[in-house]
Design a protein around this motif. Structure first.
Motif, PDB file in Angstrom:
ATOM      1  N   ARG A   1      12.583  10.023  -6.655  1.00  0.00           N
ATOM      2  CA  ARG A   1      12.301  11.364  -6.167  1.00  0.00           C
ATOM      3  C   ARG A   1      12.895  11.604  -4.783  1.00  0.00           C
ATOM      4  O   ARG A   1      13.039  10.695  -3.971  1.00  0.00           O
ATOM      5  N   MET A   2      13.224  12.863  -4.538  1.00  0.00           N
ATOM      6  CA  MET A   2      13.762  13.301  -3.249  1.00  0.00           C
ATOM      7  C   MET A   2      12.762  14.239  -2.588  1.00  0.00           C
ATOM      8  O   MET A   2      12.022  14.960  -3.256  1.00  0.00           O
ATOM      9  N   ALA A   3      12.733  14.232  -1.261  1.00  0.00           N
ATOM     10  CA  ALA A   3      11.907  15.174  -0.522  1.00  0.00           C
ATOM     11  C   ALA A   3      12.578  16.544  -0.498  1.00  0.00           C
ATOM     12  O   ALA A   3      13.781  16.678  -0.771  1.00  0.00           O
ATOM     13  N   GLN A   4      11.814  17.573  -0.176  1.00  0.00           N
ATOM     14  CA  GLN A   4      12.350  18.934  -0.168  1.00  0.00           C
ATOM     15  C   GLN A   4      13.461  19.113   0.853  1.00  0.00           C
ATOM     16  O   GLN A   4      14.337  19.960   0.679  1.00  0.00           O
ATOM     17  N   ASP A   5      13.453  18.318   1.915  1.00  0.00           N
ATOM     18  CA  ASP A   5      14.488  18.448   2.937  1.00  0.00           C
ATOM     19  C   ASP A   5      15.753  17.642   2.614  1.00  0.00           C
ATOM     20  O   ASP A   5      16.661  17.550   3.442  1.00  0.00           O
ATOM     21  N   GLY A   6      15.803  17.062   1.422  1.00  0.00           N
ATOM     22  CA  GLY A   6      17.004  16.333   1.000  1.00  0.00           C
ATOM     23  C   GLY A   6      16.998  14.856   1.322  1.00  0.00           C
ATOM     24  O   GLY A   6      17.915  14.130   0.927  1.00  0.00           O
ATOM     25  N   ARG A   7      15.967  14.398   2.027  1.00  0.00           N
ATOM     26  CA  ARG A   7      15.889  12.967   2.309  1.00  0.00           C
ATOM     27  C   ARG A   7      15.311  12.226   1.106  1.00  0.00           C
ATOM     28  O   ARG A   7      14.567  12.800   0.299  1.00  0.00           O
ATOM     29  N   GLY A   8      15.669  10.955   0.976  1.00  0.00           N
ATOM     30  CA  GLY A   8      15.131  10.161  -0.112  1.00  0.00           C
ATOM     31  C   GLY A   8      13.694   9.754   0.176  1.00  0.00           C
ATOM     32  O   GLY A   8      13.327   9.475   1.323  1.00  0.00           O
ATOM     33  N   THR A   9      12.871   9.729  -0.862  1.00  0.00           N
ATOM     34  CA  THR A   9      11.481   9.303  -0.703  1.00  0.00           C
ATOM     35  C   THR A   9      11.418   7.784  -0.585  1.00  0.00           C
ATOM     36  O   THR A   9      12.075   7.061  -1.336  1.00  0.00           O
ATOM     37  N   VAL A  10      10.610   7.309   0.344  1.00  0.00           N
ATOM     38  CA  VAL A  10      10.367   5.868   0.489  1.00  0.00           C
ATOM     39  C   VAL A  10       9.079   5.537  -0.265  1.00  0.00           C
ATOM     40  O   VAL A  10       7.996   5.995   0.110  1.00  0.00           O
ATOM     41  N   SER A  11       9.203   4.778  -1.342  1.00  0.00           N
ATOM     42  CA  SER A  11       8.040   4.370  -2.141  1.00  0.00           C
ATOM     43  C   SER A  11       7.559   3.023  -1.625  1.00  0.00           C
ATOM     44  O   SER A  11       8.289   2.035  -1.687  1.00  0.00           O
ATOM     45  N   VAL A  12       6.336   2.993  -1.110  1.00  0.00           N
ATOM     46  CA  VAL A  12       5.782   1.776  -0.520  1.00  0.00           C
ATOM     47  C   VAL A  12       4.674   1.247  -1.430  1.00  0.00           C
ATOM     48  O   VAL A  12       3.665   1.918  -1.636  1.00  0.00           O
ATOM     49  N   LEU A  13       4.891   0.073  -2.003  1.00  0.00           N
ATOM     50  CA  LEU A  13       3.879  -0.558  -2.843  1.00  0.00           C
ATOM     51  C   LEU A  13       2.996  -1.422  -1.950  1.00  0.00           C
ATOM     52  O   LEU A  13       3.432  -2.455  -1.433  1.00  0.00           O
ATOM     53  N   GLU A  14       1.759  -0.977  -1.749  1.00  0.00           N
ATOM     54  CA  GLU A  14       0.829  -1.667  -0.869  1.00  0.00           C
ATOM     55  C   GLU A  14       0.233  -2.877  -1.591  1.00  0.00           C
ATOM     56  O   GLU A  14      -0.443  -2.721  -2.613  1.00  0.00           O
ATOM     57  N   LEU A  15       0.478  -4.083  -1.058  1.00  0.00           N
ATOM     58  CA  LEU A  15       0.063  -5.309  -1.734  1.00  0.00           C
ATOM     59  C   LEU A  15      -0.934  -6.187  -0.966  1.00  0.00           C
ATOM     60  O   LEU A  15      -1.255  -7.275  -1.440  1.00  0.00           O
ATOM     61  N   PRO A  16      -1.439  -5.780   0.207  1.00  0.00           N
ATOM     62  CA  PRO A  16      -2.361  -6.660   0.928  1.00  0.00           C
ATOM     63  C   PRO A  16      -3.573  -7.072   0.106  1.00  0.00           C
ATOM     64  O   PRO A  16      -4.065  -8.194   0.245  1.00  0.00           O
ATOM     65  N   ALA A  17      -4.066  -6.169  -0.769  1.00  0.00           N
ATOM     66  CA  ALA A  17      -5.269  -6.477  -1.547  1.00  0.00           C
ATOM     67  C   ALA A  17      -5.024  -7.561  -2.591  1.00  0.00           C
ATOM     68  O   ALA A  17      -5.979  -8.147  -3.104  1.00  0.00           O
ATOM     69  N   VAL A  18      -3.753  -7.831  -2.917  1.00  0.00           N
ATOM     70  CA  VAL A  18      -3.448  -8.857  -3.923  1.00  0.00           C
ATOM     71  C   VAL A  18      -2.490  -9.911  -3.374  1.00  0.00           C
ATOM     72  O   VAL A  18      -1.829 -10.609  -4.132  1.00  0.00           O
ATOM     73  N   GLN A  19      -2.414 -10.042  -2.051  1.00  0.00           N
ATOM     74  CA  GLN A  19      -1.465 -10.996  -1.486  1.00  0.00           C
ATOM     75  C   GLN A  19      -1.837 -12.445  -1.781  1.00  0.00           C
ATOM     76  O   GLN A  19      -1.010 -13.345  -1.640  1.00  0.00           O
ATOM     77  N   ASP A  20      -3.083 -12.673  -2.240  1.00  0.00           N
ATOM     78  CA  ASP A  20      -3.459 -14.025  -2.649  1.00  0.00           C
ATOM     79  C   ASP A  20      -3.089 -14.298  -4.102  1.00  0.00           C
ATOM     80  O   ASP A  20      -3.406 -15.348  -4.642  1.00  0.00           O
ATOM     81  N   LYS A  21      -2.412 -13.342  -4.749  1.00  0.00           N
ATOM     82  CA  LYS A  21      -1.930 -13.509  -6.130  1.00  0.00           C
ATOM     83  C   LYS A  21      -0.407 -13.341  -6.138  1.00  0.00           C
ATOM     84  O   LYS A  21       0.128 -12.423  -6.768  1.00  0.00           O
ATOM     85  N   PRO A  22       0.318 -14.183  -5.424  1.00  0.00           N
ATOM     86  CA  PRO A  22       1.757 -13.954  -5.240  1.00  0.00           C
ATOM     87  C   PRO A  22       2.565 -13.941  -6.522  1.00  0.00           C
ATOM     88  O   PRO A  22       3.502 -13.157  -6.660  1.00  0.00           O
ATOM     89  N   GLN A  23       2.211 -14.809  -7.479  1.00  0.00           N
ATOM     90  CA  GLN A  23       2.981 -14.836  -8.728  1.00  0.00           C
ATOM     91  C   GLN A  23       2.812 -13.539  -9.502  1.00  0.00           C
ATOM     92  O   GLN A  23       3.732 -13.051 -10.147  1.00  0.00           O
ATOM     93  N   LEU A  24       1.621 -12.949  -9.387  1.00  0.00           N
ATOM     94  CA  LEU A  24       1.363 -11.699 -10.081  1.00  0.00           C
ATOM     95  C   LEU A  24       2.235 -10.582  -9.531  1.00  0.00           C
ATOM     96  O   LEU A  24       2.938  -9.906 -10.277  1.00  0.00           O
ATOM     97  N   PHE A  25       2.209 -10.378  -8.202  1.00  0.00           N
ATOM     98  CA  PHE A  25       2.950  -9.224  -7.691  1.00  0.00           C
ATOM     99  C   PHE A  25       4.454  -9.440  -7.776  1.00  0.00           C
ATOM    100  O   PHE A  25       5.208  -8.484  -7.969  1.00  0.00           O
ATOM    101  N   SER A  26       4.929 -10.688  -7.663  1.00  0.00           N
ATOM    102  CA  SER A  26       6.374 -10.902  -7.797  1.00  0.00           C
ATOM    103  C   SER A  26       6.840 -10.606  -9.215  1.00  0.00           C
ATOM    104  O   SER A  26       7.910 -10.038  -9.424  1.00  0.00           O
TER     105      SER A  26
END
Length: 528
Positions: A251-276
């Motif tokens: 997706r693109m923002a209305q001003d023409g910039r690209g959207t930065v999609s940030v996947l928040e992983l702190p809640a599962v950082q103790d499950k590294p194999q899962l998120f990778s």
């Protein structure tokens, strides 16, 4: 976001004095004519040369890359810097936020003497800027729009990696998926998969796989125990509906910039194999859905794969081959992939060979293993005017050895670079602001609430009632009137021809004989 200047040629660079020939050759290697991302300024002989800019051509970002370095050397800030400039030039970005400190990319940075000093050194016209961002969370665990996958779409190969199954168990799981695909038994969540495995090991279900290899009770028990343990850790939330459409990352923002999609992983950082492994599913899903486009002026998406070594740890040969093939071929679909890890040796050679852009932060060499890793890293660079063994252990935070693909597709000279300061906030945004941004997203209404519709579990549970309803209509036949079984037949005939499935199909209207087309990773191809 301002664009950096090109090479200064043979003039007097910032810092005073003319450059020696070796340094001039480095600078000329980064004098690109087209759009480029500005990484920072060349460092030579202990000086930072502010008008000798080190850059990456925008058109070469789909040639993939590696950002490596020891903990605390500035890898996260490098990701933020690159993501900002991609967004500013209209390229969407995907970032995995392992530690929870990348959310600041959505807010303007904070001015200060440290930032101002860095900007002066590297010739940067710094301006506090926030970038259009969306925040996601795996299964909704944590703050973010939930990212879920159905078991059917995730596929047996990646699921085997998550469940830590061996090769034999992985093959058996593949057979279970094949059976479910053929029968139209959609595996939405873990209880669906458990129901199918349980059925196939029952007296009624055992004959269903007899003609195509069978499923041993022991292997089925291992799979069921792995599923139970996985769910007991709270991991069942990742599988279900509504399934996330990875096209949202484009997706693109209305001003023409690209959207930065940030996947928040702190809640599962103790499950590294899962998120990778989940990151690999996201990448494989993009690969399945995107059309071939060849080389573009700028990529459709740049995907940052953080903690990349976790994906490769304990991976089978087939799994590594699938990763290599996906990375090699996704370039032609306009997607660039940056692997982020501590040392290049964390990435298998066949994958490393696909990574044309390199940003190598400092390494530590305190132990014999560290020294060996350092020597191996140096060997992965093209010829250098620097003593890289010494340089890679003496660089400071926010400095890196850089080599990228030029506009002609050739590697540039190694350039030790003092990197620019990100213009967005270098740290997390407040929790309340993050939660408000998630709920304000136009995607929140689509993905926030989980849906549990009828799938394999419900269909198999309803099977006895369906069979009992049909029983009065069945007339007993004499032995000589009963149809003799065929001596041979296709795999589909053997599976679909069973009495259980005919009853199930009549009562539920299931489509017969439709096998889901699966990718190199076993992920399901779906029409959006």
């Amino acid at each position: 976001m301002t664009s950096g200047t090109g090479s200064s040629g043979g003039g007097a660079p910032a810092g005073g004095g003319a450059l020696p020939q070796e340094a001039l050759e480095i600078v000329s290697g980064y004098a690109f004519s087209g759009p480029a991302l500005d990484l920072g300024a060349l460092m030579w002989d202990g000086r930072c040369l502010g008008d000798a800019q080190i850059r990456i051509p925008l058109s070469m970002l789909n040639r993939h890359g590696l950002v490596a370095g020891a903990t605390g050397t500035g890898k996260t800030k490098t990701l933020q810097l690159i993501a900002e400039q991609l967004s500013a030039q209209g390229v969407p970005v995907f970032l995995a936020d392992i530690k929870g400190d990348v959310s600041g990319i959505s807010a303007p940075g904070e001015a200060g003497e440290k930032v101002a000093g860095r900007a002066r050194e590297v010739g940067q016209a710094w301006e506090a800027t926030g970038f259009p961002s969306e925040f996601y969370a795996l299964g909704g665990i944590g703050t973010g729009i939930p990212v879920r996958s159905t078991i059917t779409s995730f596929g047996p190969v990646l699921l085997s990696k998550v469940l830590q199954l061996n090769q034999t168990q992985e093959q058996s799981l593949g057979l279970i998926f094949h059976y479910a695909d053929q029968k139209g038994l959609e595996l939405v969540d873990l209880k669906d998969l458990r129901a199918v495995v349980t059925f196939l090991t029952s007296d009624e279900g055992k004959p269903e796989l007899k003609g195509i290899g069978g499923l041993s009770t022991v292997t089925a028990g291992v799979i069921l125990r792995a599923l139970t343990a996985f769910e007991a850790q709270g991991m069942g939330e990742f599988f279900g509906e509504p399934e996330f459409d990875t096209a949202e990352f484009l997706r693109m923002a209305q001003d023409g910039r690209g959207t930065v999609s940030v996947l928040e992983l702190p809640a599962v950082q103790d499950k590294p194999q899962l998120f990778s492994t989940f990151l690999m599913w996201l990448l494989a899903d993009l690969y399945n859905d995107l059309p071939e486009v060849g080389d573009l002026d700028k990529p459709k998406l740049v995907f940052f794969f953080d903690e990349a070594h976790l994906l490769f740890n304990g991976a089978s040969k087939a799994f590594l081959e699938a990763i290599t093939q996906t990375v090699r071929l996704i370039r032609s679909k306009g997607v660039g992939v940056f692997f982020v890890t501590q040392t290049p040796k964390d990435v298998p050679g066949d994958v490393l060979a696909q990574l044309g852009n390199r940003v190598q932060h400092a390494l530590r060499a305190f132990t014999p293993d560290d020294q060996k890793a350092l020597k191996a890293t140096v060997r992965t660079f093209p010829n250098s005017a620097y003593d890289l063994e010494e340089t890679l252990t003496s660089m400071g935070t926010g400095e890196a050895a850089v080599t990228v693909m030029s506009e002609k597709g050739a590697p540039t000279p190694v350039a030790v670079t003092r990197l620019r300061a990100p213009e967005s906030l270098m740290g997390p945004v407040p929790a309340q602001a993050l939660a408000a941004a998630v709920k304000a997203s136009p995607l929140y209404g689509t993905y926030a609430e989980a849906v549990d519709r009828e799938s394999a579990y419900e269909r198999l549970a309803a099977r006895p009632e369906a069979e009992q309803a049909e029983e009065p209509a069945r007339k007993p036949q004499k032995p000589e009137q009963r149809a003799q079984p065929k001596e041979s037949g296709s795999m589909v005939e053997q599976v679909v021809g069973s009495g259980m499935f005919k009853s199930l199909a009549r009562s539920l209207g299931t489509q017969i004989g439709r096998e889901i087309s699966r990718s190199v990773f076993g992920t399901a191809r779906r029409r959006r």
